[in-house]
Design an enzyme around this catalytic site. Sequence first.
Site, mmCIF file in Angstrom:
data_model
loop_
_atom_site.group_PDB
_atom_site.id
_atom_site.type_symbol
_atom_site.label_atom_id
_atom_site.label_comp_id
_atom_site.label_asym_id
_atom_site.label_seq_id
_atom_site.Cartn_x
_atom_site.Cartn_y
_atom_site.Cartn_z
ATOM 1 N N ASP A 1 0.873 -1.181 0.000
ATOM 2 C CA ASP A 1 0.000 0.000 0.000
ATOM 3 C C ASP A 1 0.912 1.234 0.000
ATOM 4 O O ASP A 1 2.134 1.112 -0.190
ATOM 5 C CB ASP A 1 -1.003 -0.032 1.167
ATOM 6 C CG ASP A 1 -0.356 0.236 2.520
ATOM 7 O OD1 ASP A 1 0.900 0.302 2.586
ATOM 8 O OD2 ASP A 1 -1.087 0.373 3.511
ATOM 9 N N HIS A 2 0.315 2.408 0.218
ATOM 10 C CA HIS A 2 1.125 3.641 0.171
ATOM 11 C C HIS A 2 2.234 3.652 1.222
ATOM 12 O O HIS A 2 3.325 4.135 0.972
ATOM 13 C CB HIS A 2 0.215 4.866 0.340
ATOM 14 C CG HIS A 2 -0.640 4.806 1.564
ATOM 15 N ND1 HIS A 2 -1.730 3.964 1.656
ATOM 16 C CD2 HIS A 2 -0.567 5.448 2.752
ATOM 17 C CE1 HIS A 2 -2.300 4.114 2.850
ATOM 18 N NE2 HIS A 2 -1.605 5.003 3.528
ATOM 19 N N CYS B 1 2.959 -3.188 4.048
ATOM 20 C CA CYS B 1 2.163 -2.005 4.402
ATOM 21 C C CYS B 1 2.953 -1.266 5.484
ATOM 22 O O CYS B 1 4.153 -1.481 5.615
ATOM 23 C CB CYS B 1 0.746 -2.381 4.827
ATOM 24 S SG CYS B 1 0.628 -3.454 6.273
ATOM 25 N N GLY B 2 2.304 -0.412 6.262
ATOM 26 C CA GLY B 2 3.052 0.365 7.252
ATOM 27 C C GLY B 2 3.736 -0.532 8.275
ATOM 28 O O GLY B 2 4.923 -0.398 8.558
ATOM 29 N N THR B 3 2.947 -1.453 8.829
ATOM 30 C CA THR B 3 3.478 -2.370 9.846
ATOM 31 C C THR B 3 3.596 -3.804 9.354
ATOM 32 O O THR B 3 4.216 -4.628 10.026
ATOM 33 C CB THR B 3 2.528 -2.400 11.058
ATOM 34 O OG1 THR B 3 1.224 -2.787 10.575
ATOM 35 C CG2 THR B 3 2.430 -1.046 11.746
ATOM 36 N N GLY C 1 -1.796 -5.300 8.744
ATOM 37 C CA GLY C 1 -3.044 -5.329 7.965
ATOM 38 C C GLY C 1 -2.928 -6.196 6.723
ATOM 39 O O GLY C 1 -3.826 -6.978 6.390
ATOM 40 N N HIS D 1 8.967 -24.112 9.878
ATOM 41 C CA HIS D 1 7.864 -24.692 10.652
ATOM 42 C C HIS D 1 6.479 -24.387 10.074
ATOM 43 O O HIS D 1 5.560 -25.193 10.248
ATOM 44 C CB HIS D 1 7.913 -24.193 12.104
ATOM 45 C CG HIS D 1 9.032 -24.811 12.891
ATOM 46 N ND1 HIS D 1 9.122 -24.719 14.265
ATOM 47 C CD2 HIS D 1 10.129 -25.521 12.496
ATOM 48 C CE1 HIS D 1 10.213 -25.359 14.686
ATOM 49 N NE2 HIS D 1 10.844 -25.839 13.626
ATOM 50 N N ASN D 2 6.316 -23.221 9.474
ATOM 51 C CA ASN D 2 4.977 -22.812 9.021
ATOM 52 C C ASN D 2 4.804 -22.882 7.509
ATOM 53 O O ASN D 2 3.710 -22.621 7.017
ATOM 54 C CB ASN D 2 4.662 -21.377 9.494
ATOM 55 C CG ASN D 2 4.938 -21.173 10.967
ATOM 56 O OD1 ASN D 2 5.818 -20.384 11.330
ATOM 57 N ND2 ASN D 2 4.227 -21.876 11.821
ATOM 58 N N HIS E 1 5.430 -30.781 11.221
ATOM 59 C CA HIS E 1 5.005 -29.425 10.874
ATOM 60 C C HIS E 1 3.996 -29.430 9.725
ATOM 61 O O HIS E 1 3.108 -28.577 9.673
ATOM 62 C CB HIS E 1 6.222 -28.563 10.524
ATOM 63 C CG HIS E 1 7.214 -28.491 11.642
ATOM 64 N ND1 HIS E 1 6.923 -27.913 12.851
ATOM 65 C CD2 HIS E 1 8.480 -28.982 11.746
ATOM 66 C CE1 HIS E 1 7.970 -28.025 13.658
ATOM 67 N NE2 HIS E 1 8.923 -28.679 13.009
HETATM 68 C C1 RB5 Z 1 -1.751 2.936 6.580
HETATM 69 O O1 RB5 Z 1 -1.706 4.144 7.264
HETATM 70 C C2 RB5 Z 1 -1.541 1.790 7.562
HETATM 71 O O2 RB5 Z 1 -2.645 1.660 8.384
HETATM 72 C C3 RB5 Z 1 -1.295 0.490 6.809
HETATM 73 O O3 RB5 Z 1 -0.218 0.656 5.943
HETATM 74 C C4 RB5 Z 1 -0.954 -0.736 7.628
HETATM 75 O O4 RB5 Z 1 0.112 -0.483 8.496
HETATM 76 C C5 RB5 Z 1 -2.074 -1.413 8.274
HETATM 77 O O5 RB5 Z 1 -1.899 -2.453 8.932
#
Ligand code: RB5
Length: 146
Positions: A8-9, A65-67, A70, A98-99, A133
């Site tokens: 994503d962005h 994504c950011g983290t 998601g 394992h996964n 596994h």
């Molecule tokens: C976007 O701001 C952020 O929510 C997304 O990239 C992600 O980290 C969601 O889990």
Amino acid sequence: MTIAIGCDHAGFELKQQIIDYLAQSKIDYKDYGAYSPERVDYPDYGALIGKKVGAGEHEKGIIICGTGIGMSIAANKMKGARAALCTSDYMVEMARKHNDANILALGGRTTTIDLAIRMIRIFLNTEFEGGRHAVRVSKIHSLSKR
Ligand code: RB5
């Protein structure tokens, strides 16, 4: 093997850096977007890569994504997808051994390109151990039938 990659962005910048690394290393990839840092919804891209890899169109995928949270949640809704959010070499090694993780989820806001490259190398070069596994992984997939 052609790696499916999507973001994503918030994962766009790291995805571009990863693509540079894949190209330099002559590792085939297919970029499913996003293609700019313009704001998008991560479930669209997580589900897309999850579907492509889960259906066997690609053996492995990378989502950012950011983290990474998601994207991994969304990808894991797709049949056959086993997305693992990893933040260390050890996590990736275990995700493969394992996964049998077939998708590596990364956080664009939490992961340096050096760490991402190290984890991608482990992701692409570590075999699933199978055995007990494999029984557990098949139990994971049977959960979606409940
Ligand atoms: C976007 O701001 C952020 O929510 C997304 O990239 C992600 O980290 C969601 O889990």
